[in-house]
Write a protein that holds these residues in place. Structure first.
Motif, mmCIF file in Angstrom:
data_model
loop_
_atom_site.group_PDB
_atom_site.id
_atom_site.type_symbol
_atom_site.label_atom_id
_atom_site.label_comp_id
_atom_site.label_asym_id
_atom_site.label_seq_id
_atom_site.Cartn_x
_atom_site.Cartn_y
_atom_site.Cartn_z
ATOM 1 N N MET A 89 1.593 11.671 -3.022
ATOM 2 C CA MET A 89 2.547 12.069 -1.985
ATOM 3 C C MET A 89 3.884 12.414 -2.627
ATOM 4 O O MET A 89 4.048 12.326 -3.847
ATOM 5 C CB MET A 89 2.704 10.976 -0.929
ATOM 6 N N ASP A 90 4.846 12.755 -1.809
ATOM 7 C CA ASP A 90 6.189 13.081 -2.291
ATOM 8 C C ASP A 90 7.018 11.798 -2.337
ATOM 9 O O ASP A 90 7.763 11.485 -1.408
ATOM 10 C CB ASP A 90 6.831 14.133 -1.384
ATOM 11 N N TYR A 91 6.865 11.054 -3.415
ATOM 12 C CA TYR A 91 7.558 9.774 -3.547
ATOM 13 C C TYR A 91 9.072 9.959 -3.657
ATOM 14 O O TYR A 91 9.843 9.128 -3.180
ATOM 15 C CB TYR A 91 7.019 9.003 -4.755
ATOM 16 N N ILE A 126 1.178 5.054 -6.718
ATOM 17 C CA ILE A 126 -0.029 5.742 -6.235
ATOM 18 C C ILE A 126 -1.113 4.757 -5.810
ATOM 19 O O ILE A 126 -2.010 5.108 -5.047
ATOM 20 C CB ILE A 126 -0.595 6.721 -7.280
ATOM 21 N N HIS A 127 -1.022 3.524 -6.287
ATOM 22 C CA HIS A 127 -2.030 2.521 -5.961
ATOM 23 C C HIS A 127 -1.565 1.546 -4.880
ATOM 24 O O HIS A 127 -2.207 0.517 -4.663
ATOM 25 C CB HIS A 127 -2.426 1.750 -7.224
ATOM 26 N N VAL A 128 -0.459 1.855 -4.224
ATOM 27 C CA VAL A 128 0.053 1.004 -3.145
ATOM 28 C C VAL A 128 -0.364 1.609 -1.810
ATOM 29 O O VAL A 128 -0.128 2.794 -1.554
ATOM 30 C CB VAL A 128 1.593 0.887 -3.213
ATOM 31 N N ALA A 129 -0.974 0.781 -0.953
ATOM 32 C CA ALA A 129 -1.411 1.258 0.360
ATOM 33 C C ALA A 129 -0.210 1.759 1.154
ATOM 34 O O ALA A 129 0.876 1.165 1.092
ATOM 35 C CB ALA A 129 -2.112 0.134 1.119
ATOM 36 N N PRO A 130 -0.380 2.863 1.889
ATOM 37 C CA PRO A 130 0.748 3.438 2.632
ATOM 38 C C PRO A 130 1.477 2.441 3.527
ATOM 39 O O PRO A 130 2.701 2.510 3.652
ATOM 40 C CB PRO A 130 0.084 4.550 3.456
ATOM 41 N N THR A 146 2.134 16.319 1.375
ATOM 42 C CA THR A 146 1.838 15.358 2.442
ATOM 43 C C THR A 146 0.967 14.256 1.843
ATOM 44 O O THR A 146 0.203 14.508 0.909
ATOM 45 C CB THR A 146 1.102 16.026 3.615
ATOM 46 N N PRO A 147 1.073 13.028 2.349
ATOM 47 C CA PRO A 147 0.265 11.943 1.791
ATOM 48 C C PRO A 147 -1.221 12.283 1.785
ATOM 49 O O PRO A 147 -1.774 12.751 2.779
ATOM 50 C CB PRO A 147 0.566 10.769 2.732
#
Length: 197
Positions: A164-166, A117-121, A148-149
């Motif tokens: 998002m839907d990891y 969740i803390h990683v930039a897209p 959706t993100p």
């Protein structure tokens, strides 16, 4: 400032102080994951002070299957990777094998809990591929879900948290979904996705 530098610094220190975890409340969940995977080696990327790894080790000899008590005669070996020095020190004081660098070998279960969740897209694909590459069998993500993100402002900070839907993203990268659901007691409103290579 890069995201890694951000989490290595004072905000990361405060994050770990603010987000203390009662790891005992997570033992039921980790017992279920160990029963599903039979994993004898576990690696967590972004492990913080090691609360999940501590809970996993504590599942030796006890645990809850989906419906019944089980005896688990083995305890998996656990390792962690973390960028924040104070969190690493806490994990090492607890006797855990945690450092800043990902090992260059595989584990039966490679996982994240509240880390993707803390990683930039724009960096997410590379991080997820690195996690896949460290797994010989299973991958687990326990993260915030949104279809959706969605960027979420976090303690007044923008560009630091996404839901998002990891699980779907891992499936798009070639993994097979084994189980999915709410992580339950001891976690925030998190979804878990257990996948297999």
């Amino acid at each position: 400032m890069s995201l890694q530098e951000f989490w290595e610094g004072d905000f990361g220190d405060q994050y770990h102080k603010r987000n203390r975890v009662d790891w005992r409340r997570r033992m039921k969940f980790w017992g279920q994951i160990l029963d599903l995977t039979g994993a004898r080696s576990v690696w967590e990327w972004g492990c913080g002070p090691g609360w999940n790894l501590t809970a996993i080790q504590a599942c030796h000899g006890v645990g809850m299957n989906w419906d019944e008590d089980v005896y688990r005669p083995w305890s998996p070996e656990v390792w962690g990777t973390e960028c924040n020095e104070s969190a690493i020190e806490q994990a090492q004081i607890a006797g855990l094998d945690v450092d800043q660098y990902a090992p260059d070998y595989e584990f039966e279960l490679a996982m994240t809990v509240g880390a993707l969740i803390h990683v930039a897209p724009e960096d997410l694909q590379d991080v997820m591929q690195m996690i896949i590459d460290r797994s010989s069998d299973y991958v687990l993500a326990v993260e915030y879900f949104n279809e959706t993100p969605k960027e979420i402002e976090y303690h007044g900070q923008k560009g630091k948290l996404w839901a998002m839907d990891y699980g779907k993203k891992y499936q798009q990268m070639g993994l097979k979904l084994i189980a999915q659901g709410g992580a339950g007691d001891g976690f925030d409103d998190c979804t878990f996705w257990l996948l297999r290579k």
